[in-house]
Design a protein around this motif. Structure first.
Motif, PDB file in Angstrom:
ATOM      1  N   THR A 283     -13.003   5.301   5.044  1.00 16.31           N
ATOM      2  CA  THR A 283     -11.854   4.650   5.686  1.00 16.31           C
ATOM      3  C   THR A 283     -12.278   3.813   6.893  1.00 16.31           C
ATOM      4  O   THR A 283     -11.513   2.981   7.371  1.00 16.31           O
ATOM      5  CB  THR A 283     -10.829   5.722   6.132  1.00 16.31           C
ATOM      6  OG1 THR A 283     -10.586   6.606   5.030  1.00 16.31           O
ATOM      7  CG2 THR A 283      -9.507   5.132   6.556  1.00 16.31           C
TER       8      THR A 283
ATOM      9  N   VAL B 185     -11.653   0.020   7.056  1.00 18.47           N
ATOM     10  CA  VAL B 185     -10.230  -0.307   7.144  1.00 18.47           C
ATOM     11  C   VAL B 185      -9.693   0.074   8.532  1.00 18.47           C
ATOM     12  O   VAL B 185      -8.911  -0.664   9.140  1.00 18.47           O
ATOM     13  CB  VAL B 185      -9.446   0.430   6.040  1.00 18.47           C
ATOM     14  CG1 VAL B 185      -7.970   0.087   6.118  1.00 18.47           C
ATOM     15  CG2 VAL B 185     -10.002   0.084   4.675  1.00 18.47           C
TER      16      VAL B 185
ATOM     17  N   ILE C 151     -14.851  -0.282  -0.609  1.00 23.77           N
ATOM     18  CA  ILE C 151     -14.771  -0.018   0.833  1.00 23.77           C
ATOM     19  C   ILE C 151     -16.019   0.721   1.324  1.00 23.77           C
ATOM     20  O   ILE C 151     -16.493   0.480   2.424  1.00 23.77           O
ATOM     21  CB  ILE C 151     -13.482   0.726   1.274  1.00 23.77           C
ATOM     22  CG1 ILE C 151     -13.168   1.893   0.377  1.00 23.77           C
ATOM     23  CG2 ILE C 151     -12.310  -0.194   1.403  1.00 23.77           C
ATOM     24  CD1 ILE C 151     -11.974   2.706   0.894  1.00 23.77           C
TER      25      ILE C 151
ATOM     26  N   ILE D  24       0.848  -1.200   0.000  1.00 20.99           N
ATOM     27  CA  ILE D  24       0.000   0.000   0.000  1.00 20.99           C
ATOM     28  C   ILE D  24       0.886   1.253   0.000  1.00 20.99           C
ATOM     29  O   ILE D  24       0.622   2.218  -0.709  1.00 20.99           O
ATOM     30  CB  ILE D  24      -0.960  -0.003   1.209  1.00 20.99           C
ATOM     31  CG1 ILE D  24      -1.857  -1.246   1.162  1.00 20.99           C
ATOM     32  CG2 ILE D  24      -1.828   1.243   1.224  1.00 20.99           C
ATOM     33  CD1 ILE D  24      -2.836  -1.373   2.303  1.00 20.99           C
TER      34      ILE D  24
ATOM     35  N   ALA E 245      -6.213  -2.394  -2.345  1.00 21.38           N
ATOM     36  CA  ALA E 245      -5.729  -1.090  -1.882  1.00 21.38           C
ATOM     37  C   ALA E 245      -4.496  -0.583  -2.631  1.00 21.38           C
ATOM     38  O   ALA E 245      -4.467   0.585  -3.009  1.00 21.38           O
ATOM     39  CB  ALA E 245      -5.483  -1.105  -0.377  1.00 21.38           C
TER      40      ALA E 245
ATOM     41  N   LEU F 298      -8.974  -5.183   0.896  1.00 19.67           N
ATOM     42  CA  LEU F 298      -7.699  -4.471   1.051  1.00 19.67           C
ATOM     43  C   LEU F 298      -6.652  -4.898   0.028  1.00 19.67           C
ATOM     44  O   LEU F 298      -5.700  -4.173  -0.229  1.00 19.67           O
ATOM     45  CB  LEU F 298      -7.155  -4.656   2.463  1.00 19.67           C
ATOM     46  CG  LEU F 298      -7.614  -3.583   3.451  1.00 19.67           C
ATOM     47  CD1 LEU F 298      -7.078  -3.849   4.837  1.00 19.67           C
ATOM     48  CD2 LEU F 298      -7.157  -2.205   2.976  1.00 19.67           C
TER      49      LEU F 298
ATOM     50  N   GLU G  41     -10.628  -7.471   4.678  1.00 18.84           N
ATOM     51  CA  GLU G  41      -9.253  -7.916   4.375  1.00 18.84           C
ATOM     52  C   GLU G  41      -9.107  -8.243   2.890  1.00 18.84           C
ATOM     53  O   GLU G  41      -8.095  -7.938   2.267  1.00 18.84           O
ATOM     54  CB  GLU G  41      -8.899  -9.152   5.201  1.00 18.84           C
ATOM     55  CG  GLU G  41      -8.497  -8.805   6.622  1.00 18.84           C
ATOM     56  CD  GLU G  41      -8.342 -10.057   7.483  1.00 18.84           C
ATOM     57  OE1 GLU G  41      -8.493  -9.929   8.695  1.00 18.84           O
ATOM     58  OE2 GLU G  41      -8.085 -11.143   6.928  1.00 18.84           O
TER      59      GLU G  41
ATOM     60  N   PRO H 248      -1.661   1.513   7.378  1.00 18.59           N
ATOM     61  CA  PRO H 248      -2.532   1.264   6.210  1.00 18.59           C
ATOM     62  C   PRO H 248      -3.801   2.115   6.242  1.00 18.59           C
ATOM     63  O   PRO H 248      -4.251   2.603   5.194  1.00 18.59           O
ATOM     64  CB  PRO H 248      -2.884  -0.228   6.335  1.00 18.59           C
ATOM     65  CG  PRO H 248      -1.784  -0.807   7.151  1.00 18.59           C
ATOM     66  CD  PRO H 248      -1.336   0.258   8.092  1.00 18.59           C
TER      67      PRO H 248
ATOM     68  N   VAL I 234      -5.192   4.913   3.313  1.00 15.46           N
ATOM     69  CA  VAL I 234      -6.533   4.885   2.717  1.00 15.46           C
ATOM     70  C   VAL I 234      -7.229   6.230   2.955  1.00 15.46           C
ATOM     71  O   VAL I 234      -7.876   6.783   2.060  1.00 15.46           O
ATOM     72  CB  VAL I 234      -7.358   3.706   3.278  1.00 15.46           C
ATOM     73  CG1 VAL I 234      -8.794   3.768   2.785  1.00 15.46           C
ATOM     74  CG2 VAL I 234      -6.731   2.386   2.863  1.00 15.46           C
TER      75      VAL I 234
END
Ligand code: ASP
Length: 420
Positions: free
Chosen positions: A277, A280, A56, A14, A200, A197, A194, A263, A267
């Motif tokens: 966000t 996450v 997301i 990321i 991401a 992600l 997950e 992480p 984001v």
């Protein structure tokens, strides 16, 4: 035979996406022909960025409902819930007020970024009227739960989830199947996050490269003093206030916290949205920073909605800046009013891109500054929004760790280990 190469962790990828997005976006903006950039935006950057953003955002309503209901129900005792609530609100308000003091001290006391700027004659900004406070209170309670979900009304969803959670706890053993169901659903949603992600690294790359190509960084130059003052105040909040809170009150390592939290910061930076966000941030705060499901599920959705230290900082710096450009002095009383109204305005700011600028009009109006002043900073706000959103969600995660630690709801082993 040489040992097999260790694969870099997702967090590293990321970070690579973030840096590559900045570098490629800037290079494209200044070195490549406009036709090429338009095609890159159309065929790659917009669709890839939008896909990630949708994936997301898709999780926000289910995760808020499930994790908060489950969190409230598993805290169980309403007294404990009240105590956690009080601690959280104390930290939220305390950090926002501190943020405002830093912002005003820097912008009004030290740098005074607006002093040598002329007012452009074409500054125009149509302000929206501030909502009537009693309407805000009444609006906390949804009339229809489905409508609250469809409109993603965060505060209404929070009220709904808290009510159902507390009720489930009070029903006792009979509610066990529902709780087990919510527990498994929560785990499944976390797993889904997950999976998302994995999108991401390209998602973050595309979103950042897109902003760089569309905006360029030269928009920042005429207002460099404002940009740097604001960035400085945000940096102080992130690098001094939060670490002190973590180290002195939470007694946990700030460095380790940031390593784990990173992480979520990338984001936030690429989406400029606390709401987007949130899934996450929940995942990272639970599985890397060691906060229990119940505390994270309670603190983070609330924080994403009402705790916006970065937004408050922007409003403080922008207010001082606009007052200086217009040559209007702020008295001590005026400064206190700014602290109060910016704290309220940041609470009222929704966690989506750009809204902090809309609620800034409330702050300006409270000290009789011209609302057109917003037109002065609007051009640089898209990029600054990325920075303040990082601070907004970091403040929530810090509060979650500190509260979890004080309630015995924090797992040191998970925190020390972090995860890929
Ligand atoms: N973009 C910010 C956030 O989502 C809100 C703002 O505009 O200040 O946290």
């Amino acid at each position: 035979m040489p040992p097999p190469m260790k694969r870099p962790a997702l967090a590293t990828w990321i970070l690579v996406g973030l840096i590559a997005g900045l570098a490629c976006g800037l290079a494209a903006c200044y070195l490549l022909p406009a036709d090429f950039n338009a095609a890159a935006l159309r065929w790659v950057l917009r669709p890839v960025g939008e896909l990630f953003l949708r994936a997301i955002t898709l999780m926000v309503v289910p995760i808020v409902l499930v994790s908060l209901t489950y969190g409230a129900a598993s805290v169980g005792d309403p007294r404990k819930l009240g105590r956690v609530g009080l601690k959280v609100m104390g930290i939220f308000i305390g950090t926002t007020v501190l943020a405002m003091v830093i912002a005003l001290a820097l912008a009004e006391g030290v740098v005074r970024p607006g002093q040598s700027i002329q007012i452009p004659t074409d500054a125009r900004y149509a302000a929206r009227e501030a909502p009537f406070v009693m309407d805000v209170v009444v609006n906390l309670v949804p009339r229809n739960p489905l409508k609250a979900m469809v409109d993603a009304e965060m505060l209404q969803l929070i009220v709904l989830a808290l009510l159902v959670g507390v009720a489930l706890a009070q029903v006792g053993p009979k509610a066990r199947p529902v709780l087990d169901f919510l527990g498994s659903l929560n785990d499944a949603l976390m797993r889904a996050i997950e999976i998302i992600l994995y999108l991401a690294p390209p998602g973050v790359f595309a979103l950042i490269a897109k902003v760089m190509i569309e905006q360029g960084v030269e928009v920042l130059l005429p207002l460099l003093a404002y940009v740097l003052t604001l960035a400085g105040a945000l940096a102080l909040q992130a690098a001094v206030v939060y670490p002190l809170l973590l180290a002195l009150v939470g007694r946990v390592s700030p460095l380790r916290f940031y390593r784990n939290h990173f992480p979520a910061m990338t984001v936030a930076f690429s989406t400029s949205s606390s709401n987007a966000t949130l899934p996450v941030n929940l995942e990272v705060t639970e599985t890397r920073n060691g906060v229990s499901k119940s505390v994270a599920g309670f603190v983070l959705p609330l924080g994403a909605t009402i705790n916006m230290d970065g937004t408050a900082i922007m409003q403080g710096v922008a207010t001082a800046f606009i007052a200086q450009v217009y040559g209007i002095g702020l008295s001590w009383g005026g400064l206190a009013t700014v602290v109060l109204t910016a704290t309220l305005a940041s609470i009222g700011t929704a966690g989506v891109p750009g809204v902090g600028l809309v609620t800034l009009s409330m702050v300006l109006a409270s000290v009789n500054l011209p609302v057109e002043g917003i037109a002065l900073v609007i051009g640089v706000d898209r990029i600054l929004d990325m920075l303040r959103t990082v601070v907004n969600i970091t403040g929530d995660a810090v509060a979650a760790v500190v509260v979890a630690k004080s309630e015995g709801e924090w797992d040191r082993a998970v925190f020390e280990r972090g995860k890929g």
